[in-house]
Scaffold this motif. Structure first.
Motif, PDB file in Angstrom:
ATOM      1  N   GLY A   1      19.161  -0.180 -23.184  1.00 28.72           N
ATOM      2  CA  GLY A   1      19.432   1.219 -22.884  1.00 28.72           C
ATOM      3  C   GLY A   1      18.230   1.930 -22.294  1.00 28.72           C
ATOM      4  N   MET A   2      17.234   1.139 -21.875  1.00 30.86           N
ATOM      5  CA  MET A   2      16.006   1.684 -21.286  1.00 30.86           C
ATOM      6  C   MET A   2      15.743   1.006 -19.939  1.00 30.86           C
ATOM      7  N   PRO A   3      15.269   1.751 -18.954  1.00 27.14           N
ATOM      8  CA  PRO A   3      14.906   1.103 -17.693  1.00 27.14           C
ATOM      9  C   PRO A   3      13.641   0.270 -17.857  1.00 27.14           C
ATOM     10  N   VAL A   4      13.570  -0.839 -17.145  1.00 23.46           N
ATOM     11  CA  VAL A   4      12.343  -1.642 -17.124  1.00 23.46           C
ATOM     12  C   VAL A   4      11.388  -0.997 -16.124  1.00 23.46           C
ATOM     13  N   ARG A   5      10.162  -0.690 -16.589  1.00 21.81           N
ATOM     14  CA  ARG A   5       9.226   0.055 -15.758  1.00 21.81           C
ATOM     15  C   ARG A   5       8.016  -0.799 -15.390  1.00 21.81           C
ATOM     16  N   THR A   6       7.137  -0.223 -14.578  1.00 24.65           N
ATOM     17  CA  THR A   6       5.912  -0.912 -14.180  1.00 24.65           C
ATOM     18  C   THR A   6       4.853  -0.785 -15.275  1.00 24.65           C
TER      19      THR A   6
ATOM     20  N   TYR B   1       4.090   2.349 -18.288  1.00 23.36           N
ATOM     21  CA  TYR B   1       4.040   2.162 -19.738  1.00 23.36           C
ATOM     22  C   TYR B   1       2.734   2.665 -20.364  1.00 23.36           C
ATOM     23  N   ARG B   2       1.796   3.085 -19.541  1.00 20.24           N
ATOM     24  CA  ARG B   2       0.552   3.662 -20.058  1.00 20.24           C
ATOM     25  C   ARG B   2       0.692   5.168 -20.251  1.00 20.24           C
ATOM     26  N   THR B   3       1.905   5.654 -20.008  1.00 22.50           N
ATOM     27  CA  THR B   3       2.185   7.090 -20.192  1.00 22.50           C
ATOM     28  C   THR B   3       3.138   7.260 -21.381  1.00 22.50           C
TER      29      THR B   3
ATOM     30  N   ARG C   1       6.632   4.440 -25.507  1.00 21.63           N
ATOM     31  CA  ARG C   1       7.512   4.410 -26.675  1.00 21.63           C
ATOM     32  C   ARG C   1       8.797   3.610 -26.399  1.00 21.63           C
ATOM     33  N   GLU C   2       9.072   3.319 -25.122  1.00 23.26           N
ATOM     34  CA  GLU C   2      10.259   2.528 -24.788  1.00 23.26           C
ATOM     35  C   GLU C   2      10.023   1.021 -24.928  1.00 23.26           C
ATOM     36  N   LEU C   3       8.742   0.631 -24.996  1.00 22.07           N
ATOM     37  CA  LEU C   3       8.401  -0.792 -25.001  1.00 22.07           C
ATOM     38  C   LEU C   3       9.030  -1.593 -26.142  1.00 22.07           C
ATOM     39  N   PRO C   4       9.059  -1.089 -27.374  1.00 22.00           N
ATOM     40  CA  PRO C   4       9.676  -1.884 -28.454  1.00 22.00           C
ATOM     41  C   PRO C   4      11.125  -2.284 -28.163  1.00 22.00           C
ATOM     42  N   ALA C   5      11.906  -1.352 -27.632  1.00 20.00           N
ATOM     43  CA  ALA C   5      13.312  -1.654 -27.323  1.00 20.00           C
ATOM     44  C   ALA C   5      13.411  -2.690 -26.205  1.00 20.00           C
ATOM     45  N   ILE C   6      12.542  -2.569 -25.185  1.00 15.42           N
ATOM     46  CA  ILE C   6      12.533  -3.526 -24.082  1.00 15.42           C
ATOM     47  C   ILE C   6      12.131  -4.905 -24.586  1.00 15.42           C
ATOM     48  N   THR C   7      11.085  -4.953 -25.399  1.00 13.01           N
ATOM     49  CA  THR C   7      10.609  -6.233 -25.929  1.00 13.01           C
ATOM     50  C   THR C   7      11.673  -6.916 -26.783  1.00 13.01           C
ATOM     51  N   THR C   8      12.315  -6.136 -27.634  1.00 16.32           N
ATOM     52  CA  THR C   8      13.379  -6.689 -28.483  1.00 16.32           C
ATOM     53  C   THR C   8      14.514  -7.263 -27.636  1.00 16.32           C
TER      54      THR C   8
END
Length: 408
Positions: free
Chosen positions: A246-251, A255-257, A261-268
């Motif tokens: 439910g999150m866009p994959v970003r550059t 992710y340094r901004t 906070r979206e990284l955990p969902a992407i990683t999972t």
């Protein structure tokens, strides 16, 4: 003569079971070429001819047929065939049918080895010279291996299946499209052996739909193969991750901004998808290669669902473009039927909003849906549906950032 694989015990067992229970010939597919030994093959041909001509088959009528065609004494005589036909004497006919089916499958397997040897011998010179079409050879071997592995379904069984469907007690497996309303419209979703075509204008959401359908089946522990002719593997996997999380994959810089906070969902999502059976193929463009690879993956248990994105850029040898697209749709439908999986194919639309280049796409498809956009509203329009209502639509919102169509 070179040695070839022969299942002698299976040939003897099958012939004796069929003589004891001729009903086997009505519910299972049997062919003379399953029998490698000449006397067994001729005996089967005689049995089959007698059964088809008179409906009366036992060891004595089979022997009389062999005598009638002048093969009895040459192949061993009456005593030889009596012993052959009496190898199994089964009182319980259901047991006979089960045993015959087991023998049949093994005979087909042994035949596939003989076919492979024959194919090698016919192509040995070209193989050694580096001129052979290995894909065609491999496909021929695979086709012979899976030939007629399913018994014929009787009218009684078909009637019972219909009753179960009417009662809602049938166990037919359904494959989700990822959209609840669409699944309901299709009586549970896609079924094995069907071709679903999703049409949209360029950028209109057909790839999003196919990613969403793929993800729904992946998360349901189905194996999915995606043939992508437009995007590479990483892009497809990125869309699967976005749709799942439910999150866009970003550059990296994004992710340094605040987006960190979206990284955990992407990683999972990445970790979960790594454990699933999904194959993404982005280096095949010809129809023959796609079909052969789909069959190969299916034989390995890696293609419960096949997705092709999209029809108009699959290569075909026909010079007539409309005929080529029609041929592609027809062969994808045949693929679905042959390996018994649902196939989803994307299609572009023309300026009139119709299936581009070939009306035959609709003819060959079991379901055709359109993703339509007008002003600020979008919808799924069901144009063809062999298992439910058509000319039916429901509203959606397309979120391209997370590759998802959301039912409104």
């Amino acid at each position: 003569m070179k040695n070839v694989p022969i299942y002698q015990r299976g040939e003897v067992g099958a012939l004796s079971l069929i003589v004891n229970d001729p009903e086997i010939l009505n519910i299972q597919v049997w062919k003379p070429e399953y029998f490698a030994i000449e006397s067994h093959r001729k005996a089967f041909e005689a049995m089959l001819a007698m059964h088809q001509r008179t409906g009366d088959l036992n060891e004595y009528t089979a022997i009389s047929e062999l005598e009638r065609i002048g093969e009895l004494e040459r192949l061993g005589g009456e005593t030889f065939f009596l012993d052959l036909f009496q190898a199994h004497v089964i009182v319980e006919f259901d047991i006979a049918k089960e045993m015959a089916e087991d023998y049949r499958k093994e005979l087909i397997r042994f035949k596939s080895y003989r076919d492979a040897i024959k194919l090698w011998e016919e192509n040995e010179e070209d193989i050694r010279g580096g001129r052979a079409n290995l894909q065609t050879i491999a496909d021929s071997i695979l086709s012979s291996q899976v030939e007629h592995t399913h018994p014929i379904t009787s009218t009684k069984d078909i009637a019972m299946d219909l009753v179960k469907q009417m009662e809602g007690t049938d166990a037919r497996e359904c494959f989700s499209t990822g959209l609840i309303y669409l699944d309901r419209t299709m009586k549970g979703g896609m079924h094995a052996g069907e071709l679903l075509t999703v049409a949209a204008e360029s950028g209109g959401g057909k790839s999003i739909f196919m990613v969403q359908a793929a993800l729904a089946n992946i998360l349901n522990d189905k194996s999915v193969v995606i043939f992508s002719l437009e995007m590479d593997k990483t892009d497809i996997f990125s869309r699967l991750v976005s749709c799942h999380s439910g999150m866009p994959v970003r550059t990296h810089d994004e992710y340094r901004t605040i987006h960190a906070r979206e990284l955990p969902a992407i990683t999972t999502a990445i970790l979960e998808l790594q454990k699933k059976s999904v194959t993404i193929v982005d280096d095949l463009v010809s129809l023959e290669e796609i079909i052969a690879e789909a069959k190969r993956l299916n034989s390995l248990g890696k293609a419960d669902v096949v997705i092709v994105d999209y029809l108009q850029i699959v290569e075909n040898e026909s010079d007539n473009r409309e005929q080529a697209v029609s041929d592609i749709a027809r062969k994808l439908k045949n693929l679905a039927t042959k390996i018994k999986v649902p196939v989803i194919a994307g299609s572009q639309v023309n300026d009139d909003g119709k299936l581009r280049e070939s009306r035959a796409i609709k003819q060959h498809s079991n379901q055709v849906i359109y993703i339509k956009h007008k002003d600020d509203k979008s919808c799924i329009f069901v144009d063809k549906n062999r298992r439910g209502p058509r000319n039916y639509q429901f509203p959606i919102t397309m979120n391209g950032e997370i590759s998802k169509l959301i039912e409104s």
